[in-house]
Write a protein that holds these residues in place. Structure first.
Motif, PDB file in Angstrom:
ATOM      1  N   THR A 315       0.830  -1.210   0.000  1.00 42.83           N
ATOM      2  CA  THR A 315       0.000   0.000   0.000  1.00 42.83           C
ATOM      3  C   THR A 315       0.866   1.262   0.000  1.00 42.83           C
ATOM      4  O   THR A 315       0.472   2.281  -0.567  1.00 42.83           O
ATOM      5  CB  THR A 315      -0.947   0.013   1.213  1.00 42.83           C
ATOM      6  OG1 THR A 315      -0.186  -0.176   2.421  1.00 42.83           O
ATOM      7  CG2 THR A 315      -1.995  -1.080   1.094  1.00 42.83           C
ATOM      8  N   GLY A 316       2.048   1.182   0.624  1.00 37.40           N
ATOM      9  CA  GLY A 316       2.964   2.321   0.580  1.00 37.40           C
ATOM     10  C   GLY A 316       3.459   2.591  -0.831  1.00 37.40           C
ATOM     11  O   GLY A 316       3.512   3.747  -1.273  1.00 37.40           O
ATOM     12  N   LEU A 317       3.799   1.511  -1.551  1.00 44.90           N
ATOM     13  CA  LEU A 317       4.249   1.670  -2.939  1.00 44.90           C
ATOM     14  C   LEU A 317       3.101   2.169  -3.826  1.00 44.90           C
ATOM     15  O   LEU A 317       3.304   3.026  -4.697  1.00 44.90           O
ATOM     16  CB  LEU A 317       4.775   0.332  -3.465  1.00 44.90           C
ATOM     17  CG  LEU A 317       6.065  -0.183  -2.832  1.00 44.90           C
ATOM     18  CD1 LEU A 317       6.354  -1.608  -3.305  1.00 44.90           C
ATOM     19  CD2 LEU A 317       7.244   0.730  -3.162  1.00 44.90           C
ATOM     20  N   ALA A 318       1.904   1.637  -3.592  1.00 41.21           N
ATOM     21  CA  ALA A 318       0.745   2.074  -4.382  1.00 41.21           C
ATOM     22  C   ALA A 318       0.429   3.545  -4.121  1.00 41.21           C
ATOM     23  O   ALA A 318       0.064   4.284  -5.044  1.00 41.21           O
ATOM     24  CB  ALA A 318      -0.462   1.201  -4.033  1.00 41.21           C
ATOM     25  N   LEU A 319       0.587   3.971  -2.890  1.00 45.38           N
ATOM     26  CA  LEU A 319       0.343   5.374  -2.540  1.00 45.38           C
ATOM     27  C   LEU A 319       1.302   6.292  -3.289  1.00 45.38           C
ATOM     28  O   LEU A 319       0.899   7.343  -3.810  1.00 45.38           O
ATOM     29  CB  LEU A 319       0.494   5.555  -1.029  1.00 45.38           C
ATOM     30  CG  LEU A 319       0.346   6.972  -0.473  1.00 45.38           C
ATOM     31  CD1 LEU A 319      -1.044   7.526  -0.784  1.00 45.38           C
ATOM     32  CD2 LEU A 319       0.596   6.980   1.030  1.00 45.38           C
ATOM     33  N   TYR A 320       2.559   5.899  -3.354  1.00 43.06           N
ATOM     34  CA  TYR A 320       3.539   6.724  -4.082  1.00 43.06           C
ATOM     35  C   TYR A 320       3.201   6.753  -5.576  1.00 43.06           C
ATOM     36  O   TYR A 320       3.268   7.810  -6.223  1.00 43.06           O
ATOM     37  CB  TYR A 320       4.943   6.177  -3.869  1.00 43.06           C
ATOM     38  CG  TYR A 320       5.986   6.933  -4.657  1.00 43.06           C
ATOM     39  CD1 TYR A 320       6.284   8.255  -4.357  1.00 43.06           C
ATOM     40  CD2 TYR A 320       6.656   6.322  -5.709  1.00 43.06           C
ATOM     41  CE1 TYR A 320       7.230   8.956  -5.083  1.00 43.06           C
ATOM     42  CE2 TYR A 320       7.603   7.019  -6.449  1.00 43.06           C
ATOM     43  CZ  TYR A 320       7.888   8.336  -6.129  1.00 43.06           C
ATOM     44  OH  TYR A 320       8.822   9.027  -6.861  1.00 43.06           O
ATOM     45  N   ALA A 321       2.820   5.593  -6.122  1.00 45.68           N
ATOM     46  CA  ALA A 321       2.483   5.528  -7.549  1.00 45.68           C
ATOM     47  C   ALA A 321       1.244   6.352  -7.872  1.00 45.68           C
ATOM     48  O   ALA A 321       1.101   6.843  -8.999  1.00 45.68           O
ATOM     49  CB  ALA A 321       2.264   4.081  -7.967  1.00 45.68           C
ATOM     50  N   ALA A 322       0.352   6.531  -6.897  1.00 48.01           N
ATOM     51  CA  ALA A 322      -0.900   7.259  -7.133  1.00 48.01           C
ATOM     52  C   ALA A 322      -0.776   8.748  -6.902  1.00 48.01           C
ATOM     53  O   ALA A 322      -1.792   9.467  -6.968  1.00 48.01           O
ATOM     54  CB  ALA A 322      -1.993   6.696  -6.220  1.00 48.01           C
ATOM     55  N   THR A 323       0.427   9.251  -6.643  1.00 50.91           N
ATOM     56  CA  THR A 323       0.621  10.684  -6.380  1.00 50.91           C
ATOM     57  C   THR A 323       0.007  11.536  -7.498  1.00 50.91           C
ATOM     58  O   THR A 323       0.226  11.287  -8.680  1.00 50.91           O
ATOM     59  CB  THR A 323       2.128  11.001  -6.278  1.00 50.91           C
ATOM     60  OG1 THR A 323       2.681  10.261  -5.196  1.00 50.91           O
ATOM     61  CG2 THR A 323       2.354  12.487  -6.033  1.00 50.91           C
ATOM     62  N   GLY A 324      -0.800  12.509  -7.086  1.00 54.17           N
ATOM     63  CA  GLY A 324      -1.431  13.408  -8.052  1.00 54.17           C
ATOM     64  C   GLY A 324      -2.765  12.931  -8.567  1.00 54.17           C
ATOM     65  O   GLY A 324      -3.360  13.584  -9.432  1.00 54.17           O
TER      66      GLY A 324
END
Length: 374
Positions: A315-324
């Motif tokens: 979920t941390g990696l997904a959060l970074y990928a979803a930036t913006g």
């Protein structure tokens, strides 16, 4: 090779009362101590051979030295259907789990997680995620940056106690374990030996260096060793990401968000990838392994912990990928809920094994040094 022993389960020669799990481990280790075929396999057997009678402290110590590599089981001539019915990996796993539950309080919570880990982790994660969602800034753009969704100081106020208080619970438990197993103040050589063993996962390499028998039975494999190293180093990198971000924020006045090539991002992304890959591999290996060679009653709890660890990283990696994007807010709530659950449940999940096993390795280094000095 044969062994002429009278099969018994009466416990140690002294008057100390042992639990059923400890009494069975004591019976099996007495037989192992007479045979000594597996003396070079891992740290358990040198510890066992130092004495003939084992106290509960000795049994706790050897159980936490055991890494459940299972090499001794597949090399043993006294496993079922032999009348001695040796299963050292399972016997020590039961004592090891019992030791964590007895030293970490409240004991009932640890037992509950091991029996209903998935349900407990899911409920706590949903509850904490929902609370964090409501704590977020409803006026912020759903696609805005991390700290625009939730104030930095509010996040620190929530997560600092959730991390520190479980660590204090673990510290008190490890302190009791340390006294029970005869630990003394460590010297630098003891610490170097123990941390070196952890860094290399020496006890998962087998006495021959070809790996353990966890998932391939009578064949050797380093897969479990590498999976453990991926999880260990992934977790440390994520911890470095948080630590470097804290240092940059408070000491250097460099507020988030941070760029891709900043320490928090580089440590966090690489650590998250290692954690996800390591968790997936550990689940795969566990599904292939024989559950009868471990503590079967905690099988579900162990799966729940590995899944929670992997979910936290994913979920941390997904959060970074979803930036913006508009996914930032729901992913942030999900990720922070997973992190908070991991912290709060830390003393009652298998994560606690790292603290006890490191302590056991330090104490073993002390005992070896003391014996060499005699």
């Amino acid at each position: 090779m044969s062994l002429d022993l009278t099969l018994h389960a009466s416990g140690p020669a002294n008057a100390e009362s042992l639990s059923p799990a400890m009494a069975e481990a004591h019976r099996q280790l007495e037989i192992c101590n007479a045979c000594r075929y597996c003396e070079g396999f891992c740290s358990v057997f040198p510890a066992m051979m130092r004495q003939k009678v084992f106290t509960s402290g000795d049994l706790n110590h050897m159980a936490n030295l055991c890494h459940n590599c299972r090499g001794c089981y597949y090399s043993c001539q006294y496993t079922p259907p032999h009348e001695f019915a040796l299963n050292i990996p399972a016997a020590l796993a039961e004592v090891r789990q019992e030791s964590w539950e007895s030293f970490i309080r409240p004991r009932a919570l640890g037992r509950a997680f091991q029996e209903r880990g998935f349900a407990i982790a899911l409920l706590v994660m949903i509850a904490t995620g929902a609370l964090l969602w409501f704590a977020m800034n409803a006026t912020a753009n759903p696609a805005s940056q991390f700290y625009q969704q939730m104030a930095h100081n509010l996040m620190v106020a929530i997560f600092a106690p959730a991390f520190i208080l479980p660590l204090l619970v673990i510290a008190f438990g490890v302190s009791d374990y340390w006294r029970k197993t005869g630990g003394t103040w460590p010297c630098m050589a003891d610490l170097k030996d123990a941390f070196g063993s952890v860094a290399r996962m020496r006890n998962l390499a087998g006495g021959h260096g070809e790996g353990c028998n966890f998932e391939k039975k009578d064949r050797y494999s380093n897969a479990r060793r590498y999976a453990h190293q991926a999880v260990l180093y992934g977790f440390l990198l994520c911890f470095l990401a948080t630590s470097s971000g804290t240092l940059m924020h408070y000491a250097l006045g460099w507020a988030a968000p941070y760029g891709l090539f900043s320490p928090p991002k580089m440590f966090g992304i690489s650590g998250g990838i290692l954690l996800v890959l390591g968790s997936i591999e550990m689940i795969r290996l566990k599904l292939k392994a024989d559950p009868a060679l471990g503590a079967q009653r905690v099988w579900r709890g162990e799966f729940a912990f590995i899944a929670l660890l992997g979910l936290t990283a994913a979920t941390g990696l997904a959060l970074y990928a979803a930036t913006g994007t508009s996914l930032v807010r729901p992913l942030l709530a999900l990720h922070l809920g997973a992190v908070l659950t991991l912290f709060l449940m830390m003393p009652f999940t298998k994560m606690v094994h790292g603290f006890f096993r490191l302590s056991a390795l330090i104490i073993e280094a002390q005992k070896r040094r003391a014996k060499a000095g005699n």
